[in-house]
Design an enzyme around this catalytic site. Sequence first.
Site, PDB file in Angstrom:
ATOM      1  N   SER A   1      -2.646  -4.836   9.190  1.00 51.14           N
ATOM      2  CA  SER A   1      -1.666  -4.041   9.946  1.00 51.14           C
ATOM      3  C   SER A   1      -2.215  -2.662  10.271  1.00 51.14           C
ATOM      4  O   SER A   1      -1.795  -2.022  11.218  1.00 51.14           O
ATOM      5  CB  SER A   1      -0.357  -3.909   9.174  1.00 51.14           C
TER       6      SER A   1
ATOM      7  N   LYS B   1       5.549   5.066  -4.200  1.00 50.77           N
ATOM      8  CA  LYS B   1       4.386   5.065  -5.106  1.00 50.77           C
ATOM      9  C   LYS B   1       4.853   5.263  -6.542  1.00 50.77           C
ATOM     10  O   LYS B   1       4.377   4.600  -7.469  1.00 50.77           O
ATOM     11  CB  LYS B   1       3.417   6.197  -4.714  1.00 50.77           C
TER      12      LYS B   1
ATOM     13  N   TYR C   1       7.772   7.699   1.006  1.00 53.55           N
ATOM     14  CA  TYR C   1       6.414   7.250   0.662  1.00 53.55           C
ATOM     15  C   TYR C   1       6.093   7.585  -0.800  1.00 53.55           C
ATOM     16  O   TYR C   1       5.694   6.711  -1.573  1.00 53.55           O
ATOM     17  CB  TYR C   1       5.379   7.897   1.599  1.00 53.55           C
TER      18      TYR C   1
ATOM     19  N   SER D   1      -0.694   8.312  -5.714  1.00 53.35           N
ATOM     20  CA  SER D   1      -0.947   9.487  -4.891  1.00 53.35           C
ATOM     21  C   SER D   1      -0.432  10.741  -5.569  1.00 53.35           C
ATOM     22  O   SER D   1       0.557  10.709  -6.305  1.00 53.35           O
ATOM     23  CB  SER D   1      -0.224   9.290  -3.555  1.00 53.35           C
TER      24      SER D   1
ATOM     25  N   ASP E   1      -5.606  -8.798   3.000  1.00 49.09           N
ATOM     26  CA  ASP E   1      -5.092  -7.699   3.824  1.00 49.09           C
ATOM     27  C   ASP E   1      -4.369  -8.317   5.020  1.00 49.09           C
ATOM     28  O   ASP E   1      -4.833  -9.326   5.565  1.00 49.09           O
ATOM     29  CB  ASP E   1      -6.276  -6.820   4.310  1.00 49.09           C
TER      30      ASP E   1
ATOM     31  N   PHE F   1      -5.861  12.749  -4.669  1.00 50.65           N
ATOM     32  CA  PHE F   1      -5.501  13.986  -3.981  1.00 50.65           C
ATOM     33  C   PHE F   1      -5.785  13.783  -2.475  1.00 50.65           C
ATOM     34  O   PHE F   1      -5.177  12.915  -1.877  1.00 50.65           O
ATOM     35  CB  PHE F   1      -6.138  15.198  -4.683  1.00 50.65           C
TER      36      PHE F   1
END
Length: 336
Positions: free
Chosen positions: A34, A152, A148, A124, A31, A177
């Site tokens: 951020s 995805k 965004y 998503s 990771d 969801f």
Amino acid sequence: MKVLVTGGTGYIGSHTCVALQAAGHEITIADNLSNSSPEALARIARISGTRPGFQALDMRDAPGLEKLFDAQCFDAIMHFAGVKAVAESVADPLKYYSNNVMGSIALFDSALRHGVTRLVFSSSATVYGENSRSPIREDAPVAPVNPYGRSKHMVEEILTEMCRANAGLRVMALRYFNPVGAHPSGLVGEAPVGTPNNLMPYLCQVAAGRLEELTVFGTDYPTPDGTAVRDYIHVMDLAEGHLRALEFLESHGGMHLVNLGTGRGTSVLEMLTAFQRVNQVPIPHRFGARRPGDTKETFADVALADRVLGWRTQYSLDDMCRDAWRWQKMNPKGYE
Ligand code: NAD
Ligand code: UDP
């Protein structure tokens, strides 16, 4: 299994790390911190008794990824790392294509060359078109309306084509969801930077007195109480869904797309009422205009998740409200 968890110090990743360790898997988190804190590592360790391996690494750092894969052998990857704020993606699309798409390509490239063939990807429900009728099935038209969501969907497409080209690959993209709630211990949870945009963290901060009041966005939707409906899913259920996905990929190849939701819709007013009742805390609120770009109703068809993963949610709306509030009370400033 030895699992590389990208974005593992973040909200959903940290809960999934707890679940993976509880199931006996060995994990290494990569990771760039951020949008997370190294304190999450200590918290995961407090819950599960084991501190996960950690590598500070940006997904776009190809030589860094190469070093990581050279040094450790992984049986699988859970890829959570990415940026996720819809409004920011409209203002700064390159940040989204860079982190989410270029970062994923760099990760997949290194993983493939090191023979890692199992991967679970955080997608998503925003990939679905605004006009999709709920309950939304996985074969509903995909038509994301912001950078965004498009980032995805691009990664889903890249994975689909990689699976076509490589018979040995096993990939599952999970379309979440609305993840909410926190680990029941109150030790890990969602720590948004700045003023939250999402309903549950906003509710929590109003309840804590950090924000003055909640604005209910829109009261004239064609829904039973006029407020918008979403499919809120407890993050512990989501974490369990990832474990099931990993198990599924032990015996199934190719690309799989699966919704993770409860299959039930909850309105903003229902959430507000449940939060106040369960936690015995008043939430000052007012009624305002619709938020631009919002849909009236979005909830998942969860039949596929049930069929292929044998997974159903266990946590109720009350659990979501209770656990989110416990985390907020125990950690008023997140991990600070
Ligand atoms: P989060 O921001 O808490 O976690 C994401 C983690 O990825 C953070 O720890 C961040 O530091 C790290 N990260 C970001 N860009 C990176 C990069 N380029 N290299 C390395 N690390 C990087 O978010 P979350 O809510 O836990 O979401 C996890 C994943 O699930 C994301 O991919 C997100 O898009 C997806 N998702 C989230 C939601 C939601 O409502 N939370 C819904 C659907 C999908
Ligand atoms: N919402 C609201 N007030 C807020 C934040 C959200 O009324 O301060 C509503 C929002 O309009 C939507 C629902 O709560 O109908 C869920 O919003 P969230 O941003 O959490 O999820 P998303 O809209 O991305 O599914």
